[in-house]
Motif scaffolding. Structure first.
Motif, PDB file in Angstrom:
ATOM      1  N   VAL A  56     -62.813 -33.838 -58.564  1.00  0.00           N
ATOM      2  CA  VAL A  56     -64.252 -33.158 -59.122  1.00  0.00           C
ATOM      3  C   VAL A  56     -64.920 -31.792 -59.042  1.00  0.00           C
ATOM      4  N   ALA A  57     -64.379 -31.371 -60.599  1.00  0.00           N
ATOM      5  CA  ALA A  57     -64.274 -29.905 -59.883  1.00  0.00           C
ATOM      6  C   ALA A  57     -66.388 -29.643 -59.164  1.00  0.00           C
ATOM      7  N   VAL A  58     -66.747 -28.875 -58.834  1.00  0.00           N
ATOM      8  CA  VAL A  58     -67.817 -28.255 -58.508  1.00  0.00           C
ATOM      9  C   VAL A  58     -68.186 -26.611 -59.575  1.00  0.00           C
ATOM     10  N   LEU A  68     -62.706 -27.023 -55.908  1.00  0.00           N
ATOM     11  CA  LEU A  68     -63.255 -29.494 -56.268  1.00  0.00           C
ATOM     12  C   LEU A  68     -63.359 -29.946 -54.657  1.00  0.00           C
ATOM     13  N   LEU A  69     -63.999 -31.104 -54.824  1.00  0.00           N
ATOM     14  CA  LEU A  69     -64.087 -31.947 -53.865  1.00  0.00           C
ATOM     15  C   LEU A  69     -63.193 -32.600 -53.180  1.00  0.00           C
ATOM     16  N   PRO A  70     -62.627 -32.567 -52.307  1.00  0.00           N
ATOM     17  CA  PRO A  70     -61.556 -33.325 -51.727  1.00  0.00           C
ATOM     18  C   PRO A  70     -62.051 -34.430 -52.173  1.00  0.00           C
ATOM     19  N   LEU A 106     -67.725 -23.071 -48.538  1.00  0.00           N
ATOM     20  CA  LEU A 106     -68.459 -23.440 -49.301  1.00  0.00           C
ATOM     21  C   LEU A 106     -68.476 -25.199 -49.383  1.00  0.00           C
ATOM     22  N   PHE A 107     -69.436 -25.347 -48.891  1.00  0.00           N
ATOM     23  CA  PHE A 107     -69.804 -27.065 -48.332  1.00  0.00           C
ATOM     24  C   PHE A 107     -71.535 -27.639 -49.359  1.00  0.00           C
ATOM     25  N   VAL A 108     -71.209 -28.874 -50.166  1.00  0.00           N
ATOM     26  CA  VAL A 108     -71.789 -29.485 -51.014  1.00  0.00           C
ATOM     27  C   VAL A 108     -72.071 -31.121 -49.997  1.00  0.00           C
TER      28      VAL A 108
END
Length: 115
Positions: A56-58, A68-70, A106-108
């Motif tokens: 999953v790309a951010v 990318l998400l982990p 960066l944190f989502v």
């Protein structure tokens, strides 16, 4: 027979749709692509999009790849991304910078359901 029409699909779908929010660190964060706020208390919208590799790309609002998400979190957002795709909408999440100014990450904000 009367034909019913559906309302137009929303252009955005907020992610997560459920769960308690937790900050998830973005892999391979590209600091130069970040155009959001640089202070540590503000949040900005980011786009989430599946890749052909199953990641999953951010993305920034302009479409620039931020990271990318982990892998361990890909399954957690799968339903929300599937729902957005079915509605023809863009999956939008909140993100923020963390860490020191020199080495920020960066944190989502994603939903933790406790499963």
């Amino acid at each position: 027979m009367t034909q019913t029409t559906l309302a137009p699909a929303p252009s955005q779908l907020r992610v997560p749709s459920r769960g308690r929010l937790t900050g998830v660190r973005v892999r391979d964060f590209r600091r130069g692509a970040w155009t959001g706020p640089t202070d540590r208390i503000s949040r900005a919208d980011v786009l989430l999009q599946r890749t052909p590799d199953g990641d999953v790309a951010v993305l920034s609002r302009t479409g620039a790849l931020l990271g990318l998400l982990p892998t361990s979190w890909v399954r957690s957002v799968d339903f929300d991304l599937w729902t957005a795709e079915r509605r023809g909408a863009t999956a939008v999440a909140q993100a923020y910078l963390g860490g020191s100014r020199e080495e920020s990450d960066l944190f989502v904000l994603l939903g933790w359901t406790g499963r």
